[in-house]
Design an enzyme around this catalytic site. Sequence first.
Site, PDB file in Angstrom:
ATOM      1  N   CYS A  53      11.799  12.346   8.129  1.00  0.00           N
ATOM      2  CA  CYS A  53      11.563  11.949   9.511  1.00  0.00           C
ATOM      3  C   CYS A  53      12.792  12.234  10.374  1.00  0.00           C
ATOM      4  CB  CYS A  53      11.184  10.478   9.595  1.00  0.00           C
ATOM      5  SG  CYS A  53      12.189   9.395   8.586  1.00  0.00           S
TER       6      CYS A  53
ATOM      7  N   GLU B 119       8.987   2.285  11.386  1.00  0.00           N
ATOM      8  CA  GLU B 119       9.720   3.529  11.628  1.00  0.00           C
ATOM      9  C   GLU B 119       8.704   4.648  11.525  1.00  0.00           C
ATOM     10  OE1 GLU B 119      11.099   7.082  10.836  1.00  0.00           O
ATOM     11  OE2 GLU B 119      11.667   6.099   8.951  1.00  0.00           O
TER      12      GLU B 119
ATOM     13  N   LYS C  43       0.848  -1.180   0.000  1.00  0.00           N
ATOM     14  CA  LYS C  43       0.000   0.000   0.000  1.00  0.00           C
ATOM     15  C   LYS C  43       0.892   1.241   0.000  1.00  0.00           C
ATOM     16  CE  LYS C  43      -2.867   2.959   2.809  1.00  0.00           C
ATOM     17  NZ  LYS C  43      -1.960   4.070   2.436  1.00  0.00           N
TER      18      LYS C  43
ATOM     19  N   THR D 296      -0.643   6.037  13.381  1.00  0.00           N
ATOM     20  CA  THR D 296      -1.090   4.967  12.488  1.00  0.00           C
ATOM     21  C   THR D 296      -0.448   3.636  12.864  1.00  0.00           C
ATOM     22  OG1 THR D 296      -1.434   6.552  10.689  1.00  0.00           O
ATOM     23  CG2 THR D 296      -1.245   4.229  10.089  1.00  0.00           C
TER      24      THR D 296
END
Length: 556
Positions: A342, A308, A227, A284
């Site tokens: 990130c 991560e 996805k 999430t």
Amino acid sequence: MLSTRLSLLKHVGRVRCLSAQVHTACANEPMKDYVKGTPERKGVEEALDKMWNSVEEIPCVIGGQNVESEDVRWETSPFDHGHRLSRVHHANKAMLNKAIDAALAARKEWEARPLEERVKIFNKAADLIAGKYRYELLAAGMLVQGKTVWQAEIDIVTELADFYRFHAQYALDLAAWQPLSTEVSSNKFVMRGMEGFVAAVSPFNFAAIGGNLAGTPAMMGNVVLWKPSRSCIQPSYRIFNILREAGVPDGVINFVPSTGPDFGDAITSSPHLAAVNFTGSNATFSGIWKQVAQNLDKYITYPRLVGETGGKNYHLIHKSADIDTVVNCSVRSAFEYGGQKCSACSRIYVPDSMWPTVKEKMLETTKQLKLGPTNDFTSFLSAVIDGKSFDNIKTYLDYAKSNPNVTVLAGGNCDKSKGYFVEPTIVETSDPHDKLMTEEIFGPVVAVYVYPENKYDETIQLVNGTSEYGLTGAIFARDQGVIDATQSALRDSAGNFYINDKCTGAVVGQQPFGGARGSGTNDKAGAPSYILRWVSPQTVKETHNPITDWRYPHMS
């Protein structure tokens, strides 16, 4: 084995990892500069023009078949959100269940193929990425993800090629290890793929991460549902098709753009879920973990969760630091790719004795950064990825302007009339626990706390305890004793720790990446240990002599 690889490293310039018996050394894919007038610049410009003037039709691909859906959405450019680049079909739950079935049907034959054969496929994919498809991949990263050519080169070309090559080499090295055998029996260590399927959930900010999340488990004999992020679908689709061209069989990786809730419900309700390979938000990942826990009794095997998530990454400045290094590294880390890495620096701690000079130089440098579309090669940064991200960042800018403890030193403005543009912003706060110092913003906003020079030890503890995250961090100092002591004190604060360098820019094979605390499971993509997360090892003992008695010697 290590001495052999080190010796080979002196003589081998490029990786060709083909067997577990003959080891060659891996080397990072060289980067190109794309200077005006060069053939590579021309190649990218032509790819940009072609992609800008076309719309890509992107289906779901399940078991090798293109599958269309009624849920069709547009993928647009972040710096011109009225310009459509892709028409994307999204999988519903029935299609996702079909993809699970297709993956499971492909598993037996794929898992049984020798590792050497699977590795050849991914080395071929790396060559296609770095060669035949380099320019169109760069164009996709620039137009869809909003990356400059340099940031796209770092991501979708060099890092992705490195992931496949280095992980292939690590897999062969690990397979070469075997347990001791004796005259009586022989022993084997078999790296099997996992029973079931792997769900790969990839982010918008690094297409290479998506290619790795789906690709490395497949390399190790697993089957995958991939996805991609809704804001990185075309780059991901191009990577997926490269893998197919390289030889990944139909059904081994199934490409299924979908909504997060639909995908999460489908994978966590299947008894065949073997693992989740995730990069994205903390919320999430935690939600997926909870769904897995709620369904734990139905699974055939305990699912592995590899993730991560985010970071509130720091630069800690000591009075002995080189000021130019501090300024250049901080500006780059905070603002390249709009602070959407990130690992981006979003909090800086500066001693009061240095702050006036650091502040002056940072402001002067920030003024020179051009904010614009990425097909303008003079832009240093471009728009943030989408409207949701823009609106979130704007709430922090509004907060900064209204908070008496915060001073906006640079930037602070944003405009989404055409693209999602946010100015590179520097704020100074008198409160080290202000939310600008503790919360992940994921945009071009960096907060500075000025600490008393004689309170360095206390500031170390402040850095360590301020954030829930533990991804990256950097210290700047020229006093080796200070460096050693600070590194020791901040041991748990960052999975990737930098000394006199920016806290971004991890390179596969050089700085394996990942963090703990609220930043994830720290499984370190780009390291040999990562490979073991995607196998279910089996130990096989074969005894050669007949067993002639049930009694043990002491019983006679």
